[in-house]
Design a protein around this motif. Structure first.
Motif, PDB file in Angstrom:
ATOM      1  N   THR A 167       0.930  -1.375   0.062  1.00 23.92           N
ATOM      2  CA  THR A 167       0.062   0.024   0.195  1.00 23.92           C
ATOM      3  C   THR A 167       0.793   1.080   0.061  1.00 23.92           C
ATOM      4  O   THR A 167       1.856   1.407   0.628  1.00 23.92           O
ATOM      5  N   GLY A 168       0.639   2.278  -1.040  1.00 14.43           N
ATOM      6  CA  GLY A 168       1.275   3.349  -0.852  1.00 14.43           C
ATOM      7  C   GLY A 168       2.305   3.443  -1.915  1.00 14.43           C
ATOM      8  O   GLY A 168       3.051   4.513  -2.021  1.00 14.43           O
ATOM      9  N   THR A 169       2.842   2.473  -2.331  1.00 13.56           N
ATOM     10  CA  THR A 169       4.076   2.273  -3.305  1.00 13.56           C
ATOM     11  C   THR A 169       3.525   2.283  -4.677  1.00 13.56           C
ATOM     12  O   THR A 169       2.316   1.597  -4.965  1.00 13.56           O
ATOM     13  N   THR A 170       4.182   2.711  -5.717  1.00 16.41           N
ATOM     14  CA  THR A 170       3.766   2.842  -7.244  1.00 16.41           C
ATOM     15  C   THR A 170       4.796   2.324  -7.894  1.00 16.41           C
ATOM     16  O   THR A 170       6.259   2.381  -7.703  1.00 16.41           O
ATOM     17  N   GLY A 171       4.263   1.191  -9.020  1.00 13.62           N
ATOM     18  CA  GLY A 171       5.382   0.505  -9.771  1.00 13.62           C
ATOM     19  C   GLY A 171       5.040   1.045 -10.870  1.00 13.62           C
ATOM     20  O   GLY A 171       4.003   1.423 -11.463  1.00 13.62           O
ATOM     21  N   VAL A 172       6.010   0.449 -11.957  1.00 21.13           N
ATOM     22  CA  VAL A 172       5.837   0.951 -13.419  1.00 21.13           C
ATOM     23  C   VAL A 172       6.385  -0.275 -14.052  1.00 21.13           C
ATOM     24  O   VAL A 172       7.287  -0.952 -13.574  1.00 21.13           O
ATOM     25  N   LEU A 173       5.504  -0.696 -15.088  1.00 24.13           N
ATOM     26  CA  LEU A 173       5.662  -1.662 -16.175  1.00 24.13           C
ATOM     27  C   LEU A 173       6.427  -1.227 -17.357  1.00 24.13           C
ATOM     28  O   LEU A 173       6.308  -0.540 -18.025  1.00 24.13           O
ATOM     29  N   LEU A 174       7.697  -1.690 -17.276  1.00 28.36           N
ATOM     30  CA  LEU A 174       8.683  -1.334 -18.670  1.00 28.36           C
ATOM     31  C   LEU A 174       9.113  -2.575 -19.315  1.00 28.36           C
ATOM     32  O   LEU A 174       9.564  -3.541 -18.592  1.00 28.36           O
ATOM     33  N   GLY A 175       9.156  -2.447 -20.460  1.00 26.00           N
ATOM     34  CA  GLY A 175       9.483  -3.739 -21.452  1.00 26.00           C
ATOM     35  C   GLY A 175       8.755  -3.468 -22.870  1.00 26.00           C
ATOM     36  O   GLY A 175       7.761  -2.892 -23.097  1.00 26.00           O
ATOM     37  N   SER A 176       9.454  -4.261 -23.679  1.00 22.26           N
ATOM     38  CA  SER A 176       8.924  -3.916 -25.018  1.00 22.26           C
ATOM     39  C   SER A 176       7.657  -4.610 -25.370  1.00 22.26           C
ATOM     40  O   SER A 176       7.313  -5.538 -24.353  1.00 22.26           O
ATOM     41  N   SER A 177       7.181  -4.242 -26.402  1.00 21.69           N
ATOM     42  CA  SER A 177       5.883  -5.005 -26.878  1.00 21.69           C
ATOM     43  C   SER A 177       5.913  -6.235 -26.732  1.00 21.69           C
ATOM     44  O   SER A 177       6.749  -6.854 -27.543  1.00 21.69           O
ATOM     45  N   GLY A 178       4.973  -7.143 -26.408  1.00 19.56           N
ATOM     46  CA  GLY A 178       4.627  -8.477 -26.559  1.00 19.56           C
ATOM     47  C   GLY A 178       5.231  -9.162 -25.399  1.00 19.56           C
ATOM     48  O   GLY A 178       5.031 -10.454 -24.970  1.00 19.56           O
ATOM     49  N   VAL A 179       5.825  -8.648 -24.351  1.00 16.02           N
ATOM     50  CA  VAL A 179       6.474  -9.342 -23.134  1.00 16.02           C
ATOM     51  C   VAL A 179       5.603  -9.744 -22.125  1.00 16.02           C
ATOM     52  O   VAL A 179       5.659 -10.593 -21.358  1.00 16.02           O
ATOM     53  N   GLY A 180       4.209  -8.996 -22.390  1.00 17.41           N
ATOM     54  CA  GLY A 180       3.339  -9.396 -21.355  1.00 17.41           C
ATOM     55  C   GLY A 180       2.887  -8.403 -20.428  1.00 17.41           C
ATOM     56  O   GLY A 180       2.258  -8.664 -19.082  1.00 17.41           O
ATOM     57  N   LYS A 181       3.171  -7.072 -20.427  1.00 17.20           N
ATOM     58  CA  LYS A 181       2.872  -6.115 -19.409  1.00 17.20           C
ATOM     59  C   LYS A 181       1.332  -6.024 -19.304  1.00 17.20           C
ATOM     60  O   LYS A 181       0.982  -6.026 -18.291  1.00 17.20           O
ATOM     61  N   SER A 182       0.581  -6.028 -20.320  1.00 16.21           N
ATOM     62  CA  SER A 182      -0.814  -6.023 -20.346  1.00 16.21           C
ATOM     63  C   SER A 182      -1.600  -7.004 -19.378  1.00 16.21           C
ATOM     64  O   SER A 182      -2.283  -6.877 -18.651  1.00 16.21           O
ATOM     65  N   THR A 183      -0.928  -8.119 -19.687  1.00 12.41           N
ATOM     66  CA  THR A 183      -1.430  -9.377 -19.140  1.00 12.41           C
ATOM     67  C   THR A 183      -1.173  -9.415 -17.464  1.00 12.41           C
ATOM     68  O   THR A 183      -2.014  -9.703 -16.799  1.00 12.41           O
ATOM     69  N   MET A 184      -0.140  -8.819 -17.209  1.00 16.35           N
ATOM     70  CA  MET A 184       0.636  -8.794 -15.690  1.00 16.35           C
ATOM     71  C   MET A 184      -0.421  -7.605 -14.998  1.00 16.35           C
ATOM     72  O   MET A 184      -0.984  -7.797 -14.196  1.00 16.35           O
ATOM     73  N   ALA A 185      -0.766  -6.501 -15.782  1.00 19.34           N
ATOM     74  CA  ALA A 185      -1.511  -5.444 -15.337  1.00 19.34           C
ATOM     75  C   ALA A 185      -2.734  -5.968 -14.716  1.00 19.34           C
ATOM     76  O   ALA A 185      -3.477  -5.865 -13.850  1.00 19.34           O
ATOM     77  N   ASN A 186      -3.555  -6.795 -15.988  1.00 18.62           N
ATOM     78  CA  ASN A 186      -4.705  -7.389 -15.716  1.00 18.62           C
ATOM     79  C   ASN A 186      -4.568  -8.398 -14.592  1.00 18.62           C
ATOM     80  O   ASN A 186      -5.528  -8.442 -13.653  1.00 18.62           O
ATOM     81  N   ALA A 187      -3.548  -9.391 -14.538  1.00 21.26           N
ATOM     82  CA  ALA A 187      -3.561 -10.173 -13.389  1.00 21.26           C
ATOM     83  C   ALA A 187      -3.440  -9.338 -12.052  1.00 21.26           C
ATOM     84  O   ALA A 187      -3.966  -9.769 -11.195  1.00 21.26           O
ATOM     85  N   LEU A 188      -2.754  -8.179 -11.907  1.00 22.91           N
ATOM     86  CA  LEU A 188      -2.591  -7.499 -10.830  1.00 22.91           C
ATOM     87  C   LEU A 188      -3.844  -6.787 -10.361  1.00 22.91           C
ATOM     88  O   LEU A 188      -4.233  -6.787  -9.159  1.00 22.91           O
ATOM     89  N   LEU A 189      -4.490  -6.620 -11.189  1.00 24.44           N
ATOM     90  CA  LEU A 189      -5.865  -5.864 -10.992  1.00 24.44           C
ATOM     91  C   LEU A 189      -7.060  -6.883 -10.858  1.00 24.44           C
ATOM     92  O   LEU A 189      -8.155  -6.487 -10.149  1.00 24.44           O
ATOM     93  N   GLY A 190      -6.713  -8.181 -11.288  1.00 25.08           N
ATOM     94  CA  GLY A 190      -7.651  -9.061 -10.970  1.00 25.08           C
ATOM     95  C   GLY A 190      -8.629  -9.154 -11.941  1.00 25.08           C
ATOM     96  O   GLY A 190      -9.919  -9.782 -11.923  1.00 25.08           O
ATOM     97  N   THR A 191      -8.648  -8.325 -12.865  1.00 20.90           N
ATOM     98  CA  THR A 191      -9.840  -8.286 -14.042  1.00 20.90           C
ATOM     99  C   THR A 191      -9.135  -7.736 -15.344  1.00 20.90           C
ATOM    100  O   THR A 191      -8.195  -7.076 -15.350  1.00 20.90           O
ATOM    101  N   ASP A 192      -9.555  -7.999 -16.528  1.00 22.97           N
ATOM    102  CA  ASP A 192      -9.572  -7.164 -17.672  1.00 22.97           C
ATOM    103  C   ASP A 192     -10.510  -6.064 -18.128  1.00 22.97           C
ATOM    104  O   ASP A 192     -10.580  -5.759 -19.126  1.00 22.97           O
TER     105      ASP A 192
END
Ligand code: GDP
Ligand code: ZN
Length: 356
Positions: A193-218
């Protein structure tokens, strides 16, 4: 929404204190849309605009609010929009060269605590790119963590991890599968709680999939926010600073995906500590590592203790850094002077304590 869970710390409180006394409020930038911003605040989500004076005083794009920034605000009587008076000092920032030939800096994300450097463990795996993103993270003042995704596709995981550890000394390396939801707990523990992360990496590595998994929804609703403009029309924009159900936040914006090099060069030293140590062992202080006698770099390249491609990527980064440094120098001096001038004046408010 309480400020602590949005990442408010004594660092920001110190810069905000004089504004608080004058009755200003504070908010954190969730997304920029044209020349407007959406903020998280104690009063919920707010549309915000900078003042004409702010615009006039700005030296370039780097002075305007960016995703993750804390901004000083005030209500406008009878309007839904609040006014932004200042951007609080940034704890860290990711930036790139602004469009065009000038070396203006454009801030892509501010006040990030941890950079998740995502790589795929498939054909996309690239050590040089990991090296480069590490230098970038150190330069931004952000702690990097290497996240190897698609572990389900990898047959030689131990070998891969060893390779990464050899270029990422002192940095944690974790492996996950965003699709199979493996290793997600480790990921969440990086973002309390209170910390901010950023997802960095080239296209196709799975950033959106990770974001959705962390959010628990797409679901799109989680990412979208609808706001009314001054003419009463509704606009839908995509949130770029996202609150996770597990507590922390992530920044996921299109701009951050096209990150280019920008910085002071300190990150270079962190990432290439071994290379710089070698260069320090040459006989001559000003060795160019070409034909000088007793050159430790040449020796290491010959006997294989220093990898040729690692040496080349070091030289390339160093050239880019040097070029930017020369361009930046003059401008920086001018900005620093103005910054102090600006800090000395805070506009007085007529109606105090609007934000309690
Ligand atoms: P982005 O461009 O970095 O946002 O990547 P995406 O999240 O769009 O993912 C790119 C592709 O990789 C998609 O087809 C995903 O389904 C796939 N992908 C993402 N994570 C994993 C994983 O852990 N394992 C496998 N096998 N595929 C994955
Ligand atoms: Zn040398």
């Amino acid at each position: 929404m309480d400020l602590q869970s949005l990442g408010w710390t004594p660092f920001f409180e110190a810069y905000f204190a004089p504004f608080r006394e004058e009755g200003y409020g504070v908010g954190r930038v969730m997304v920029q849309h044209k020349d407007r911003y959406v903020l998280y605040s104690q009063k919920g989500e707010l549309w915000a605009e900078v003042t004409g004076k702010f615009r006039h005083d700005a030296h370039g794009p780097q002075d305007f609010p960016a995703v993750g920034d804390w901004v000083v605000i005030k209500d406008r009587p009878g309007e839904d929009v609040v006014t932004i008076y200042a951007v609080l000092e940034r704890k860290s920032k990711f930036s790139r060269k602004a469009a065009g030939a000038k070396t203006d800096e454009q801030v892509l994300a501010a006040n990030v605590d941890v950079a998740l450097l995502v790589s795929g463990l498939d054909h996309d795996f690239n050590l040089r790119r990991i090296e480069r993103s590490l230098a970038l993270a150190w330069d931004s003042g952000v702690k990097p963590v290497v996240v190897l995704n698609k572990v389900d596709l990898c047959a030689n995981l131990d070998e891969r991890i060893q390779e990464v550890e050899s270029v990422a000394r002192g940095t944690s390396v974790m492996s996950i599968s965003a699709v199979q939801k493996r290793g997600l707990e480790n990921l969440k523990s990086l973002l309390p709680t209170g910390t901010t992360g950023v997802l960095l990496g080239s296209s196709g590595v799975g950033k959106s999939t990770m974001a959705n998994a962390l959010l628990g929804t797409d679901k799109q609703e989680v990412k979208e926010v609808r706001i009314r403009d001054s003419q009463g029309r509704h606009t839908t924009v995509s949130r770029e600073l996202l609150l996770l159900p597990s507590g922390g936040m992530i920044i996921d914006s299109p701009g951050i995906r096209e990150l280019q090099l920008w910085g002071t060069g300190e990150g270079l030293t962190e990432t290439f500590e071994d290379v710089e140590a070698l260069a320090g062992q040459c006989r001559f202080n000003d060795c160019r590592h070409e034909n000088e006698p007793d050159c430790a770099v040449k020796k290491a390249l010959e006997n294989g203790t220093l990898d040729e491609s690692r040496w080349k990527s070091y030289l390339k980064l160093k050239r880019e850094m040097h070029y930017l440094y020369l361009k930046q120098d003059q401008k920086a001096a001018r900005i620093e002077k103005e910054k102090w001038k600006k800090l000395m004046r805070i506009p007085k408010l007529k109606n105090k304590n609007k934000f309690g």
